[in-house]
Structure formats: structure tokens, C-alpha cells
Design an enzyme around this catalytic site. Structure first.
Site, PDB file in Angstrom:
ATOM      1  N   LYS A  10       2.606   4.186  15.453  1.00  0.00           N
ATOM      2  CA  LYS A  10       3.136   5.539  15.334  1.00  0.00           C
ATOM      3  C   LYS A  10       2.683   6.408  16.521  1.00  0.00           C
ATOM      4  O   LYS A  10       1.777   6.006  17.281  1.00  0.00           O
ATOM      5  CB  LYS A  10       2.662   6.139  14.002  1.00  0.00           C
ATOM      6  N   TYR A  50      12.964   5.650   6.715  1.00  0.00           N
ATOM      7  CA  TYR A  50      12.185   6.281   5.635  1.00  0.00           C
ATOM      8  C   TYR A  50      13.064   6.809   4.496  1.00  0.00           C
ATOM      9  O   TYR A  50      12.671   7.742   3.800  1.00  0.00           O
ATOM     10  CB  TYR A  50      11.312   7.399   6.201  1.00  0.00           C
ATOM     11  N   HIS A 120       2.740   1.439  10.832  1.00  0.00           N
ATOM     12  CA  HIS A 120       3.616   1.125   9.700  1.00  0.00           C
ATOM     13  C   HIS A 120       3.713  -0.395   9.620  1.00  0.00           C
ATOM     14  O   HIS A 120       3.767  -1.065  10.641  1.00  0.00           O
ATOM     15  CB  HIS A 120       5.021   1.697   9.930  1.00  0.00           C
TER      16      HIS A 120
HETATM   17  P1  IDP Z   1       2.565   3.069   3.918  1.00  0.00           P
HETATM   18  O1  IDP Z   1       2.784   3.495   5.350  1.00  0.00           O
HETATM   19  O2  IDP Z   1       1.117   2.722   3.668  1.00  0.00           O
HETATM   20  O3  IDP Z   1       3.522   2.004   3.461  1.00  0.00           O
HETATM   21  P2  IDP Z   1       4.178   4.970   2.390  1.00  0.00           P
HETATM   22  O4  IDP Z   1       3.895   5.331   0.972  1.00  0.00           O
HETATM   23  O5  IDP Z   1       5.342   4.083   2.655  1.00  0.00           O
HETATM   24  O6  IDP Z   1       2.831   4.362   3.010  1.00  0.00           O
HETATM   25  O7  IDP Z   1       4.372   6.348   3.181  1.00  0.00           O
HETATM   26  C1  IDP Z   1       4.912   6.376   4.484  1.00  0.00           C
HETATM   27  C2  IDP Z   1       4.054   7.277   5.347  1.00  0.00           C
HETATM   28  O8  IDP Z   1       4.148   8.633   4.874  1.00  0.00           O
HETATM   29  C3  IDP Z   1       2.546   6.969   5.285  1.00  0.00           C
HETATM   30  O9  IDP Z   1       2.161   5.943   6.151  1.00  0.00           O
HETATM   31  C4  IDP Z   1       1.957   8.301   5.682  1.00  0.00           C
HETATM   32  O10 IDP Z   1       2.047   8.515   7.084  1.00  0.00           O
HETATM   33  C5  IDP Z   1       2.885   9.279   4.980  1.00  0.00           C
HETATM   34  N1  IDP Z   1       2.451   9.613   3.611  1.00  0.00           N
HETATM   35  C6  IDP Z   1       2.560   8.845   2.492  1.00  0.00           C
HETATM   36  N2  IDP Z   1       2.083   9.451   1.401  1.00  0.00           N
HETATM   37  C7  IDP Z   1       1.682  10.672   1.812  1.00  0.00           C
HETATM   38  C8  IDP Z   1       1.097  11.803   1.119  1.00  0.00           C
HETATM   39  O11 IDP Z   1       0.872  11.792  -0.097  1.00  0.00           O
HETATM   40  N3  IDP Z   1       0.803  12.876   1.895  1.00  0.00           N
HETATM   41  C9  IDP Z   1       1.045  12.938   3.221  1.00  0.00           C
HETATM   42  N4  IDP Z   1       1.606  11.919   3.900  1.00  0.00           N
HETATM   43  C10 IDP Z   1       1.910  10.788   3.219  1.00  0.00           C
HETATM   44 MG    MG Z   2       5.635   2.152   3.308  1.00  0.00          MG
END
Ligand code: IDP
Ligand code: MG
Length: 136
Positions: A10, A50, A120
Site C-alpha cells: 500500500k 474493495y 493487502h
Molecule cells: P485485511 O486487509 O486484513 O483483509 P479488511 O477487513 O479486508 O482487512 O479491510 C481492508 C482494509 O481496510 C484494512 O487492511 C485496513 O486498511 C482498513 N480497515 C479495515 N477495518 C478497519 C477499521 O475498522 N477501521 C479503519 N480501517 C479499517
Molecule cells: Mg481483506
């Protein structure tokens, strides 16, 4: 036939000059970098990537953050690489991500609306196929 996942470094990882460190950890684990490119993605590509998060409170900050600089996209290959990369990446929240993981060792809470967690990684075979088709 070996498995493939989409890894993104990222904008925080690129800005902090951690491209080499992150790729080193993938290679040291034994996975293969099968394709790699540095790009400035469109909002449309990120919206598709996303789509599952649309409507969530962090969606707009997430889009802005992902549009804030270059991203490195990697097709990473190896048996069970989808699961394995997520293990070496660590938990989503870098404050509690385990030491020894990319997020646990190299990131923290910077007080931003969206969690800046360097990488990611696709979370399932279906996601990996869908995301690799978007980015490559
Ligand atoms: P991951 O990247 O671990 O798979 P995801 O739930 O898919 O997590 O969320 C995508 C991205 O969104 C995360 O990597 C993070 O950058 C951001 N994110 C996820 N949940 C939150 C939150 O509760 N608050 C702020 N940012 C979040
Ligand atoms: Mg994810």
C-alpha cells in the site's frame, strides 16, 4: 499446480521505502514473485477491489489512502500462499498484530481514520482469482 495470491504494498509501504523488506519476507518464506508492477491505480479499480467494504465507515478514508500514492502489485505463488501470506502479514490492526509479522514489526497506529497496515493479501481462492484478474 501452485496457488497464487494478490499482494499489494500500500502507499504507506512505498512511502516508507519498505518495498524491499516486504518482498524479502515473501521470498525468505519461500514464495515466488511471479509478476510485479508499481502503479497508480484509478478510483474505479480500487472501488472494484474493495467492493465488499462499500458503505462501511472507513470506506472513503480507505479509498483516499489507497489513492494517496503509488502501490506495488505482486502475483505471489506457492502452495497455500493465500493463507500463508496472510499469516506473515499479520492481523489487520497493526497495534495488535503479532511480532514477527509484516504489520506487527513494521507498522503501528498513526492516528488516521483508516488503518495504515502496509499490505493487502487476498483472503480466499475466489478473492485471489477475482483480484488478480483486476490488477494483472
Ligand atoms: P485485511 O486487509 O486484513 O483483509 P479488511 O477487513 O479486508 O482487512 O479491510 C481492508 C482494509 O481496510 C484494512 O487492511 C485496513 O486498511 C482498513 N480497515 C479495515 N477495518 C478497519 C477499521 O475498522 N477501521 C479503519 N480501517 C479499517
Ligand atoms: Mg481483506
Amino acid at each position: 499446480m501452485s496457488e497464487a495470491t494478490l499482494v499489494l504494498i500500500k502507499p504507506d509501504g512505498v512511502r516508507r521505502n519498505l518495498i524491499g523488506e516486504i518482498i524479502s519476507r515473501c521470498e525468505a518464506k519461500g514464495y515466488t514473485v511471479a509478476a510485479l508492477k508499481k502503479i497508480s491505480p484509478s478510483r474505479d479499480l480500487l472501488a472494484k477491489h474493495y467492493a465488499e467494504h462499500e458503505g462501511k465507515s472507513f470506506y472513503e478514508p480507505l479509498m483516499e489512502f489507497m489513492l494517496s500514492g503509488d502501490i506495488v502489485a505482486i502475483r505471489l505463488e506457492g502452495n497455500r500462499v493465500i493463507e500463508g501470506f496472510r499469516v506473515i502479514a499479520g492481523a489487520t490492526d497493526p497495534t495488535v498484530a503479532a511480532p514477527g509479522t509484516i504489520r506487527g514489526d513494521l507498522s503501528r497506529d498513526w492516528g488516521t481514520k483508516v488503518v495504515q497496515n502496509l499490505v493487502h493479501g487476498s483472503d480466499s481462492l475466489e478473492s485471489a482469482e477475482r483480484e488478480l484478474a483486476l490488477w494483472f
